[in-house]
Design a protein around this motif. Structure first.
Motif, PDB file in Angstrom:
ATOM      1  N   LEU A 174     -10.044   7.570   1.925  1.00  0.00           N
ATOM      2  CA  LEU A 174      -9.789   8.135   3.248  1.00  0.00           C
ATOM      3  C   LEU A 174     -10.131   7.133   4.341  1.00  0.00           C
ATOM      4  CD1 LEU A 174      -9.168  10.567   5.109  1.00  0.00           C
ATOM      5  CD2 LEU A 174     -11.570  11.224   4.872  1.00  0.00           C
ATOM      6  N   LYS A 175     -11.318   6.520   4.256  1.00  0.00           N
ATOM      7  CA  LYS A 175     -11.718   5.551   5.273  1.00  0.00           C
ATOM      8  C   LYS A 175     -10.743   4.363   5.299  1.00  0.00           C
ATOM      9  CE  LYS A 175     -15.017   5.208   7.447  1.00  0.00           C
ATOM     10  NZ  LYS A 175     -16.432   4.915   7.219  1.00  0.00           N
ATOM     11  N   SER A 176     -10.274   3.958   4.133  1.00  0.00           N
ATOM     12  CA  SER A 176      -9.362   2.808   4.046  1.00  0.00           C
ATOM     13  C   SER A 176      -8.046   3.096   4.750  1.00  0.00           C
ATOM     14  CB  SER A 176      -9.113   2.438   2.588  1.00  0.00           C
ATOM     15  OG  SER A 176     -10.300   2.010   1.958  1.00  0.00           O
ATOM     16  N   ILE A 177      -7.469   4.252   4.499  1.00  0.00           N
ATOM     17  CA  ILE A 177      -6.165   4.536   5.120  1.00  0.00           C
ATOM     18  C   ILE A 177      -6.325   4.846   6.609  1.00  0.00           C
ATOM     19  CG2 ILE A 177      -5.046   5.211   2.970  1.00  0.00           C
ATOM     20  CD1 ILE A 177      -5.398   8.138   3.756  1.00  0.00           C
ATOM     21  N   MET A 178      -7.486   5.372   7.012  1.00  0.00           N
ATOM     22  CA  MET A 178      -7.731   5.564   8.445  1.00  0.00           C
ATOM     23  C   MET A 178      -7.768   4.207   9.152  1.00  0.00           C
ATOM     24  SD  MET A 178     -10.612   8.607   8.252  1.00  0.00           S
ATOM     25  CE  MET A 178     -11.181   8.405   9.959  1.00  0.00           C
ATOM     26  N   THR A 179      -8.427   3.229   8.537  1.00  0.00           N
ATOM     27  CA  THR A 179      -8.481   1.897   9.125  1.00  0.00           C
ATOM     28  C   THR A 179      -7.113   1.250   9.147  1.00  0.00           C
ATOM     29  OG1 THR A 179     -10.796   1.509   8.507  1.00  0.00           O
ATOM     30  CG2 THR A 179      -9.406  -0.441   8.796  1.00  0.00           C
ATOM     31  N   LEU A 180      -6.379   1.335   8.057  1.00  0.00           N
ATOM     32  CA  LEU A 180      -5.054   0.738   7.998  1.00  0.00           C
ATOM     33  C   LEU A 180      -4.094   1.367   9.015  1.00  0.00           C
ATOM     34  CD1 LEU A 180      -4.741   0.396   4.124  1.00  0.00           C
ATOM     35  CD2 LEU A 180      -4.991  -1.470   5.769  1.00  0.00           C
ATOM     36  N   MET A 200       0.844  -1.196   0.000  1.00  0.00           N
ATOM     37  CA  MET A 200       0.000   0.000   0.000  1.00  0.00           C
ATOM     38  C   MET A 200       0.881   1.247   0.000  1.00  0.00           C
ATOM     39  SD  MET A 200      -1.812   2.652   1.354  1.00  0.00           S
ATOM     40  CE  MET A 200      -1.276   2.701   3.050  1.00  0.00           C
ATOM     41  N   ASN A 201       0.554   2.169  -0.866  1.00  0.00           N
ATOM     42  CA  ASN A 201       1.359   3.390  -0.977  1.00  0.00           C
ATOM     43  C   ASN A 201       0.563   4.553  -0.391  1.00  0.00           C
ATOM     44  OD1 ASN A 201       2.574   5.840  -2.060  1.00  0.00           O
ATOM     45  ND2 ASN A 201       3.764   4.499  -3.395  1.00  0.00           N
ATOM     46  N   PHE A 202       0.976   5.009   0.793  1.00  0.00           N
ATOM     47  CA  PHE A 202       0.235   6.076   1.456  1.00  0.00           C
ATOM     48  C   PHE A 202       0.303   7.385   0.677  1.00  0.00           C
ATOM     49  CE2 PHE A 202       0.365   9.849   4.171  1.00  0.00           C
ATOM     50  CZ  PHE A 202      -0.932   9.816   4.678  1.00  0.00           C
ATOM     51  N   ASP A 203       1.462   7.734   0.176  1.00  0.00           N
ATOM     52  CA  ASP A 203       1.608   9.002  -0.547  1.00  0.00           C
ATOM     53  C   ASP A 203       0.681   9.066  -1.753  1.00  0.00           C
ATOM     54  OD1 ASP A 203       3.497   9.938   1.233  1.00  0.00           O
ATOM     55  OD2 ASP A 203       5.204   9.198   0.061  1.00  0.00           O
ATOM     56  N   PHE A 235     -26.062  -8.642   2.856  1.00  0.00           N
ATOM     57  CA  PHE A 235     -25.011  -7.668   2.555  1.00  0.00           C
ATOM     58  C   PHE A 235     -23.827  -7.724   3.530  1.00  0.00           C
ATOM     59  CE2 PHE A 235     -28.971  -5.604   1.005  1.00  0.00           C
ATOM     60  CZ  PHE A 235     -28.698  -5.687  -0.357  1.00  0.00           C
ATOM     61  N   PHE A 236     -23.725  -8.798   4.327  1.00  0.00           N
ATOM     62  CA  PHE A 236     -22.551  -8.950   5.178  1.00  0.00           C
ATOM     63  C   PHE A 236     -21.565  -9.886   4.487  1.00  0.00           C
ATOM     64  CE2 PHE A 236     -20.346 -11.048   8.884  1.00  0.00           C
ATOM     65  CZ  PHE A 236     -19.534  -9.958   9.158  1.00  0.00           C
ATOM     66  N   ARG A 237     -20.324  -9.438   4.360  1.00  0.00           N
ATOM     67  CA  ARG A 237     -19.295 -10.204   3.662  1.00  0.00           C
ATOM     68  C   ARG A 237     -18.218 -10.640   4.644  1.00  0.00           C
ATOM     69  NH1 ARG A 237     -17.180  -6.610  -1.060  1.00  0.00           N
ATOM     70  NH2 ARG A 237     -15.657  -8.287  -1.037  1.00  0.00           N
ATOM     71  N   LEU A 238     -18.447 -11.772   5.283  1.00  0.00           N
ATOM     72  CA  LEU A 238     -17.469 -12.306   6.223  1.00  0.00           C
ATOM     73  C   LEU A 238     -16.301 -12.955   5.488  1.00  0.00           C
ATOM     74  CD1 LEU A 238     -16.721 -12.948   9.184  1.00  0.00           C
ATOM     75  CD2 LEU A 238     -18.006 -15.092   8.924  1.00  0.00           C
ATOM     76  N   ASP A 239     -16.600 -13.665   4.412  1.00  0.00           N
ATOM     77  CA  ASP A 239     -15.592 -14.379   3.636  1.00  0.00           C
ATOM     78  C   ASP A 239     -14.828 -13.404   2.753  1.00  0.00           C
ATOM     79  OD1 ASP A 239     -14.089 -16.050   2.043  1.00  0.00           O
ATOM     80  OD2 ASP A 239     -15.721 -17.441   1.618  1.00  0.00           O
ATOM     81  N   VAL A 240     -13.519 -13.411   2.851  1.00  0.00           N
ATOM     82  CA  VAL A 240     -12.703 -12.485   2.053  1.00  0.00           C
ATOM     83  C   VAL A 240     -12.783 -12.800   0.564  1.00  0.00           C
ATOM     84  CG1 VAL A 240     -11.082 -11.960   3.898  1.00  0.00           C
ATOM     85  CG2 VAL A 240     -10.647 -13.917   2.394  1.00  0.00           C
ATOM     86  N   GLU A 241     -13.216 -14.005   0.218  1.00  0.00           N
ATOM     87  CA  GLU A 241     -13.299 -14.387  -1.190  1.00  0.00           C
ATOM     88  C   GLU A 241     -14.584 -13.883  -1.856  1.00  0.00           C
ATOM     89  OE1 GLU A 241     -10.750 -15.732  -2.574  1.00  0.00           O
ATOM     90  OE2 GLU A 241      -9.684 -15.999  -0.672  1.00  0.00           O
ATOM     91  N   VAL A 284      -6.682  -7.865   2.401  1.00  0.00           N
ATOM     92  CA  VAL A 284      -7.471  -7.603   1.202  1.00  0.00           C
ATOM     93  C   VAL A 284      -7.616  -6.103   0.984  1.00  0.00           C
ATOM     94  CG1 VAL A 284      -9.767  -7.801   0.177  1.00  0.00           C
ATOM     95  CG2 VAL A 284      -8.726  -9.786   1.273  1.00  0.00           C
ATOM     96  N   LEU A 285      -7.881  -5.369   2.052  1.00  0.00           N
ATOM     97  CA  LEU A 285      -8.034  -3.913   1.936  1.00  0.00           C
ATOM     98  C   LEU A 285      -6.774  -3.278   1.378  1.00  0.00           C
ATOM     99  CD1 LEU A 285      -9.920  -1.503   2.522  1.00  0.00           C
ATOM    100  CD2 LEU A 285      -8.830  -1.330   4.774  1.00  0.00           C
ATOM    101  N   GLU A 286      -5.631  -3.684   1.871  1.00  0.00           N
ATOM    102  CA  GLU A 286      -4.365  -3.156   1.349  1.00  0.00           C
ATOM    103  C   GLU A 286      -4.218  -3.440  -0.145  1.00  0.00           C
ATOM    104  OE1 GLU A 286      -0.600  -2.949   4.010  1.00  0.00           O
ATOM    105  OE2 GLU A 286      -1.566  -4.852   4.488  1.00  0.00           O
ATOM    106  N   SER A 287      -4.600  -4.641  -0.537  1.00  0.00           N
ATOM    107  CA  SER A 287      -4.403  -5.064  -1.922  1.00  0.00           C
ATOM    108  C   SER A 287      -5.349  -4.368  -2.896  1.00  0.00           C
ATOM    109  CB  SER A 287      -4.597  -6.578  -2.038  1.00  0.00           C
ATOM    110  OG  SER A 287      -5.977  -6.937  -1.895  1.00  0.00           O
ATOM    111  N   GLN A 288      -6.387  -3.718  -2.386  1.00  0.00           N
ATOM    112  CA  GLN A 288      -7.394  -3.125  -3.255  1.00  0.00           C
ATOM    113  C   GLN A 288      -7.064  -1.714  -3.712  1.00  0.00           C
ATOM    114  OE1 GLN A 288     -10.841  -3.655  -0.714  1.00  0.00           O
ATOM    115  NE2 GLN A 288     -11.464  -5.516  -1.779  1.00  0.00           N
ATOM    116  N   GLN A 289      -5.942  -1.191  -3.299  1.00  0.00           N
ATOM    117  CA  GLN A 289      -5.556   0.145  -3.780  1.00  0.00           C
ATOM    118  C   GLN A 289      -5.323   0.092  -5.280  1.00  0.00           C
ATOM    119  OE1 GLN A 289      -1.854   1.771  -2.261  1.00  0.00           O
ATOM    120  NE2 GLN A 289      -2.604   3.878  -2.493  1.00  0.00           N
TER     121      GLN A 289
END
Length: 285
Positions: free
Chosen positions: A273-279, A1-4, A201-207, A241-246
């Motif tokens: 914004l929400k993604s990087i706040m969580t990370l 993940m690239n913050f800049d 609409f709940f996605r527990l499985d990362v796949e 998964v969140l990191e990989s989605q950038q």
């Protein structure tokens, strides 16, 4: 993940609101600037308008907008009596404690919106939506005679009904969190936690592909009220998964169709914004 790259995407495409939140969390900015940006969306009637939720391009106040605005304060852990008291007056004037409140009012018909807000349910009163709004207002810690009555009624609704949509469970947790943590409230927490695992609409499985709410929507920070619902392993997998989605442009994509390119990039900036706040909260940045 690239913050800049992520920050640059927000500087380029985010509204002033997202840019102020970025400054606050990552560049020693002031929460007062967040409040000033947020107040620009609040109308004279106390409600939020002006497309603060980008999927509806209406200037007038809407419950949907109210939820978005109050959620901004919640996510930023900011309490403001002036904004929330005006907001509570607006909700009190438009909510029915027997029926609830709709997501959007019929007046929104005149403005561009995402296709999912054209469906009939959008303008029908929803008690679960009211529960979320009441919870976000209670979290603000304001004293309001209507709010006390509304909170008790909403708690009874959580107790007596099955909440089967992840969106409504997400906002219902705000009300549970805002209350003194008695055995009764803890029981409601466990009830909602159990219902979440089988909710729409709940996605527990990362796949799982497509639109839905993942555990990181409920535990967006390491200290979130709902963090205990999920194991460390589940959270870790979803963070990966969140990191990989950038995306290559630095931002995160959305998986629904907004009402135009402006709304698309506003949403993407917000999601980034929400993604990087969580990370950041989980030590990934």
């Amino acid at each position: 993940m690239n913050f800049d790259h992520a920050a640059n995407f927000i500087w380029q495409h985010g509204r002033l609101l997202e840019r102020r939140i970025l400054e606050y969390f990552f560049f020693n900015g002031s929460k007062d600037y967040i409040l000033k940006a947020l107040k620009a969306y609040q109308n004279d009637d106390g409600g939020f308008g002006n497309a603060i939720e980008p999927d509806l391009r209406a200037p007038n106040s809407q419950p949907l907008f109210m939820e978005f605005g109050l959620r901004v304060l919640y996510d930023c852990r900011i309490k403001d009596k002036e904004i929330s008291n005006k907001a509570c007056d607006f909700i009190a004037n438009h909510a029915d404690l027997n029926m609830g409140i709709p997501a959007i009012f019929p007046s929104s018909i005149n403005y561009p919106k995402a296709e999912h807000w054209n469906l009939p349910f959008s303008t029908k009163p929803s008690f679960s939506r009211l529960t979320g709004l009441v919870g976000l207002l209670k979290w603000q810690g304001i004293e309001h005679s209507w709010l006390e009555e509304a909170a008790e009624i909403c708690l009874k609704d959580i107790f007596s009904k099955t909440y089967d949509d992840a969106h409504t469970i997400l906002t219902a947790f705000c009300l549970i969190e805002s209350m003194p943590q008695s055995d009764y409230i803890k029981g409601l927490f466990h009830k909602l936690s159990k219902e979440l695992y089988t909710a729409k609409f709940f996605r527990l499985d990362v796949e799982t592909q497509g639109y839905g709410l993942t555990p990181l929507e409920f535990a967006s920070t390491s200290s979130s009220y709902c963090r205990s619902i999920f194991s460390d392993e589940i959270i870790s997998k979803h963070l990966d998964v969140l990191e990989s989605q950038q995306d290559d442009d630095g931002g995160w994509l959305i998986d629904w169709k907004p009402p135009g390119d402006t709304a698309k990039f506003e949403w993407r900036a917000y999601k980034t914004l929400k993604s990087i706040m969580t990370l950041k909260s989980y030590g990934k940045i």
